[in-house]
Enzyme design. Sequence first.
Site, mmCIF file in Angstrom:
data_model
loop_
_atom_site.group_PDB
_atom_site.id
_atom_site.type_symbol
_atom_site.label_atom_id
_atom_site.label_comp_id
_atom_site.label_asym_id
_atom_site.label_seq_id
_atom_site.Cartn_x
_atom_site.Cartn_y
_atom_site.Cartn_z
ATOM 1 N N TYR A 17 0.879 -1.245 0.037
ATOM 2 C CA TYR A 17 -0.363 0.352 -0.056
ATOM 3 C C TYR A 17 0.906 1.790 -0.381
ATOM 4 O O TYR A 17 0.916 2.171 0.182
ATOM 5 C CB TYR A 17 -0.773 -0.063 1.495
ATOM 6 C CG TYR A 17 -2.172 -1.207 1.667
ATOM 7 C CD1 TYR A 17 -2.885 -0.829 0.447
ATOM 8 C CD2 TYR A 17 -1.563 -1.974 2.353
ATOM 9 C CE1 TYR A 17 -3.669 -2.026 0.289
ATOM 10 C CE2 TYR A 17 -3.052 -3.026 2.256
ATOM 11 C CZ TYR A 17 -3.686 -3.120 1.131
ATOM 12 O OH TYR A 17 -5.179 -4.562 1.240
ATOM 13 N N HIS A 22 -4.330 6.496 -1.360
ATOM 14 C CA HIS A 22 -4.629 6.241 0.166
ATOM 15 C C HIS A 22 -3.559 6.764 1.548
ATOM 16 O O HIS A 22 -4.354 7.544 1.805
ATOM 17 C CB HIS A 22 -5.307 5.429 0.684
ATOM 18 C CG HIS A 22 -6.745 5.016 1.215
ATOM 19 N ND1 HIS A 22 -6.948 6.303 1.611
ATOM 20 C CD2 HIS A 22 -7.269 4.405 1.370
ATOM 21 C CE1 HIS A 22 -8.589 6.521 1.323
ATOM 22 N NE2 HIS A 22 -8.842 4.499 1.530
ATOM 23 N N TYR A 68 -5.349 -0.497 9.773
ATOM 24 C CA TYR A 68 -5.618 -0.941 8.329
ATOM 25 C C TYR A 68 -6.649 0.989 8.704
ATOM 26 O O TYR A 68 -7.081 1.461 9.932
ATOM 27 C CB TYR A 68 -6.601 -1.346 7.782
ATOM 28 C CG TYR A 68 -5.849 -2.469 7.119
ATOM 29 C CD1 TYR A 68 -5.142 -2.267 6.287
ATOM 30 C CD2 TYR A 68 -5.510 -3.211 8.593
ATOM 31 C CE1 TYR A 68 -4.529 -3.303 5.531
ATOM 32 C CE2 TYR A 68 -3.925 -5.022 7.512
ATOM 33 C CZ TYR A 68 -4.194 -4.879 6.483
ATOM 34 O OH TYR A 68 -2.899 -5.314 6.296
ATOM 35 N N ASN A 70 -9.883 2.386 7.663
ATOM 36 C CA ASN A 70 -10.709 2.310 8.941
ATOM 37 C C ASN A 70 -10.398 2.322 10.591
ATOM 38 O O ASN A 70 -11.941 2.498 11.036
ATOM 39 C CB ASN A 70 -12.243 1.347 8.303
ATOM 40 C CG ASN A 70 -11.307 0.193 8.444
ATOM 41 O OD1 ASN A 70 -10.430 -0.745 8.711
ATOM 42 N ND2 ASN A 70 -12.495 -0.828 8.108
ATOM 43 N N ASN A 116 -12.901 7.060 5.373
ATOM 44 C CA ASN A 116 -13.190 5.955 6.191
ATOM 45 C C ASN A 116 -11.844 6.095 7.128
ATOM 46 O O ASN A 116 -11.915 5.607 8.454
ATOM 47 C CB ASN A 116 -12.677 4.296 5.630
ATOM 48 C CG ASN A 116 -14.435 3.853 5.053
ATOM 49 O OD1 ASN A 116 -15.002 4.478 5.409
ATOM 50 N ND2 ASN A 116 -14.028 2.895 3.626
#
Length: 195
Positions: A17, A22, A68, A70, A116
């Site tokens: 990631y 993001h 993560y 969220n 989120n």
Amino acid sequence: MGEIKLIVGLANPGAEYAQTRHNAGAWYVEELARICGVSLVPDSKYFGLTARAVLHGKDVRLLIPTTYMNLSGKAVGALANFFRITPEEILVAHDELDMPPGVAKFKLGGGHGGHNGLKDIIAKLANDKNFYRLRIGIGHPGDKNKVSGYVLGKAPAKEQELINAAVDEAVRSTEVLFKEDMVKAMTRLHSFKAE
């Protein structure tokens, strides 16, 4: 405003990631740590990578949650509670779909806009939305059904250059924030657009 005492860069953990849109908030905190000459180290107590930095003689904690996205509020809440940092002393950097690459803006309060990470932070701060945000433009795929794949994808090279330029300018504007005040920092950052 009170002084900013905690700067958070939102991200998903793990190498897969690291370069995704993001994670733009984390890129900003990593660059801030670099110019402050500090290393972000894992701290299980705060569920993230943390550092203590000094900007223009003022202490500030840096945090990249390793939960993560969220669950970002878990990390922010833990660190803010421990150091008794109030929402208005927190700056959260995050990717922003509603702004093009090459633009970044500071903002106080507001909703989560479907993000989120912000959603969880608001929940963990007892629904207090009154924290500062640094919104880093990543653009929008044009179709809301494509948003998830878009934010978890890598930007093409030209777009990435624009995002990086906005992140660099945001770091310089953060120095203005600590040296002067938020109004001057906003004035500087909000007039910037990478081409």
